[in-house]
Motif scaffolding. Structure first.
Motif, PDB file in Angstrom:
ATOM      1  N   VAL A  45       0.666  -1.131  -0.074  1.00  0.00           N
ATOM      2  CA  VAL A  45      -0.109   0.130   0.026  1.00  0.00           C
ATOM      3  C   VAL A  45       0.575   1.335   0.116  1.00  0.00           C
ATOM      4  O   VAL A  45       1.659   1.444   0.813  1.00  0.00           O
ATOM      5  CB  VAL A  45      -0.841  -0.030   1.181  1.00  0.00           C
ATOM      6  N   LEU A  46       0.723   2.057  -1.249  1.00  0.00           N
ATOM      7  CA  LEU A  46       1.716   3.282  -1.175  1.00  0.00           C
ATOM      8  C   LEU A  46       1.099   4.611  -0.552  1.00  0.00           C
ATOM      9  O   LEU A  46       1.573   5.202  -0.172  1.00  0.00           O
ATOM     10  CB  LEU A  46       2.086   3.542  -2.604  1.00  0.00           C
ATOM     11  N   ASP A  47      -0.280   4.564  -0.756  1.00  0.00           N
ATOM     12  CA  ASP A  47      -0.853   5.590  -0.273  1.00  0.00           C
ATOM     13  C   ASP A  47      -2.404   5.382  -0.002  1.00  0.00           C
ATOM     14  O   ASP A  47      -2.963   4.187  -0.556  1.00  0.00           O
ATOM     15  CB  ASP A  47      -0.968   6.718  -1.123  1.00  0.00           C
TER      16      ASP A  47
ATOM     17  N   ALA B  81      -7.195   3.685  -2.427  1.00  0.00           N
ATOM     18  CA  ALA B  81      -5.976   3.551  -2.008  1.00  0.00           C
ATOM     19  C   ALA B  81      -4.988   3.229  -3.310  1.00  0.00           C
ATOM     20  O   ALA B  81      -5.741   2.700  -4.222  1.00  0.00           O
ATOM     21  CB  ALA B  81      -5.739   2.273  -1.055  1.00  0.00           C
ATOM     22  N   ARG B  82      -3.813   3.694  -3.313  1.00  0.00           N
ATOM     23  CA  ARG B  82      -2.894   3.406  -4.260  1.00  0.00           C
ATOM     24  C   ARG B  82      -2.099   2.255  -3.790  1.00  0.00           C
ATOM     25  O   ARG B  82      -1.397   2.228  -2.841  1.00  0.00           O
ATOM     26  CB  ARG B  82      -2.051   4.702  -4.619  1.00  0.00           C
TER      27      ARG B  82
ATOM     28  N   GLY C 202      -1.512   1.250  -9.337  1.00  0.00           N
ATOM     29  CA  GLY C 202      -2.631   1.813  -9.455  1.00  0.00           C
ATOM     30  C   GLY C 202      -3.748   2.081  -8.212  1.00  0.00           C
ATOM     31  O   GLY C 202      -3.245   1.871  -7.219  1.00  0.00           O
ATOM     32  N   TRP C 203      -4.836   2.811  -8.401  1.00  0.00           N
ATOM     33  CA  TRP C 203      -5.563   2.974  -7.390  1.00  0.00           C
ATOM     34  C   TRP C 203      -6.818   2.044  -7.480  1.00  0.00           C
ATOM     35  O   TRP C 203      -7.195   1.629  -8.513  1.00  0.00           O
ATOM     36  CB  TRP C 203      -6.432   4.656  -7.864  1.00  0.00           C
TER      37      TRP C 203
ATOM     38  N   PRO D 261     -16.785   1.791  -8.335  1.00  0.00           N
ATOM     39  CA  PRO D 261     -15.545   1.232  -7.589  1.00  0.00           C
ATOM     40  C   PRO D 261     -14.554   1.094  -8.807  1.00  0.00           C
ATOM     41  O   PRO D 261     -14.730   1.046  -9.991  1.00  0.00           O
ATOM     42  CB  PRO D 261     -16.045  -0.246  -7.298  1.00  0.00           C
ATOM     43  N   ILE D 262     -13.503   1.037  -8.318  1.00  0.00           N
ATOM     44  CA  ILE D 262     -12.134   0.694  -9.178  1.00  0.00           C
ATOM     45  C   ILE D 262     -11.340  -0.508  -8.575  1.00  0.00           C
ATOM     46  O   ILE D 262     -11.280  -0.524  -7.477  1.00  0.00           O
ATOM     47  CB  ILE D 262     -11.233   1.947  -9.069  1.00  0.00           C
TER      48      ILE D 262
END
Length: 395
Positions: A231-233, A250-251, A264-265, A275-276
């Motif tokens: 988890v980057l962000d 979350a990225r 990616g997000w 949703p993504i």
């Protein structure tokens, strides 16, 4: 057996007369008058036969057991067949709760309990307090539930922020409240979402065997299969959120042996944003939907002739207002504005004190039962000591 059979046949005949519409549920003052009439009739019936052998039958255990067997049969039908409320009426086994035979069986059980109390009191003045309290407690609880059905009101009230609402819906029909609810704020807290796998063929969450949940906070990482996920962000309000529609996102970075890392997000979406997801082999990485942890409504209760009352309603913390209980039942996105609509359940049951009284009497009966059991054990120990005295010591 003949009494229970006659009551059942009378109920079936009445069901035909009513055309399957069920027993009417009168509201106050008719409900109170019906309860008083029932007590008067059952008391009169007993007094008219109190010197005959049938008096013991009316208040005896054989009638109670037979009635309970009849209720058990109806309960089996109630649990096995789905209950529907349609017009024209369906078969009787799909509308048990309001079917006259079922209601008559409950009334017969209440009458049996009351006749048992009268018979015990008429037989001996020193009647067992345990018997009387238990029988009266059950009779009061069942009677209040039966005769109070028409007075029970359960409404759903939907109210948005800054709205003033004085009405709700009961079984799909609008109904007014004797007060108004002015909602100031609706607060909701969510559990942190987690990374989840989705089977793209079914759309259902897939099991992440052997891997603990990966918390969505920067720096968290874990294995999903043979892939390393980091988890980057994380943001509860993603950059593409609108002012009135926060989107959690979350990225993440997915590293698979023999392949280039992919970033990616992912997002669970919102009422305006879809949703993504991110692909991972034949699976999909997604963010779980936020689960509510705590939500409450801060409001003002407005009543005619009274000062406005500031209050709050929270899950498992209801509010009592003018004989009504207000419960925090749920919420949903506001389709016509920002935020959420708060769902307040308004319940009025004037017979509830009688139900609590019956429960209290049954609890007292339980305590008396424990006390009697203790006394029996003590008496038995004394009898054993008297029958087997200790040998006297030689001088």
């Amino acid at each position: 057996m003949s009494i229970a059979a006659a009551v059942t046949l009378a109920g079936l005949a009445l069901d035909l007369v009513f055309g399957g519409r069920g027993m009417p549920a009168p509201a106050y003052p008719d409900s109170a008058a019906s309860a008083c009439f029932f007590v008067a009739i059952t008391t009169g019936v007993y007094l008219s036969v109190r010197k005959r052998p049938i008096a013991a039958v009316l208040g005896g255990r054989h009638l109670a057991i037979t009635t309970l067997i009849v209720l058990l049969i109806w309960g089996a039908l109630l649990g096995y067949f789905p209950q529907v409320d349609t017009q024209p009426a369906g078969p009787i086994y799909q509308r048990v709760l309001r079917a006259p035979p079922f209601v008559f069986a409950l009334l017969l059980l209440v009458a049996n309990l009351w006749w048992g109390v009268l018979h015990r009191l008429g037989k001996r003045l020193d009647a067992s307090a345990l018997f009387l309290v238990n029988h009266l407690g059950v009779a009061v609880t069942l009677g209040a539930g039966l005769f109070g059905t028409g007075d029970l009101i359960r409404m759903d009230v939907w109210v948005g922020k800054n709205d003033l609402v004085w009405y709700g819906t009961e079984r799909g029909h609008p109904r007014e409240l004797p007060f108004a609810i002015h909602l100031h704020e609706f607060d909701v807290e969510f559990y942190p979402p987690e990374l989840r796998q989705i089977d793209p063929t079914t759309g259902a969450y897939a099991e992440m065997a052997g891997s603990p949940p990966i918390p969505l906070k920067p720096g968290s990482s874990g294995q999903i299969g043979n892939s390393h996920v980091e988890v980057l962000d994380w943001s509860a309000d993603a950059p593409w959120s609108s002012p009135d529609d926060a989107v959690p996102a979350a990225r993440i970075r997915i590293s698979t042996p023999g392949g280039d890392p992919a970033e990616g997000w992912i997002s669970s979406g919102s009422k305006l944003a879809p949703p993504i997801f991110m692909p991972l082999g034949d699976q999909v990485i997604a963010m779980s939907e936020p689960r509510p942890k705590r939500y409450l409504s801060q409001m003002t209760i407005v009543r005619e002739g009274f000062e406005p009352m500031e209050a709050s309603v929270e899950v498992n913390k209801p509010l009592r207002v003018a004989g009504w209980w207000l419960y925090q039942k749920g919420y949903r996105p506001n389709p016509s504005g920002p935020g959420y609509l708060s769902q307040i359940e308004a319940v009025r049951d004037p017979w509830l004190p009688f139900v609590y009284t019956g429960f209290g009497m049954m609890a007292a009966g339980s305590l008396l039962g424990f006390a009697r059991a203790g006394q029996i054990l003590r008496n038995r120990q004394k009898q054993q000591v008297s029958a087997n005295p200790l040998p006297s010591q030689a001088p």
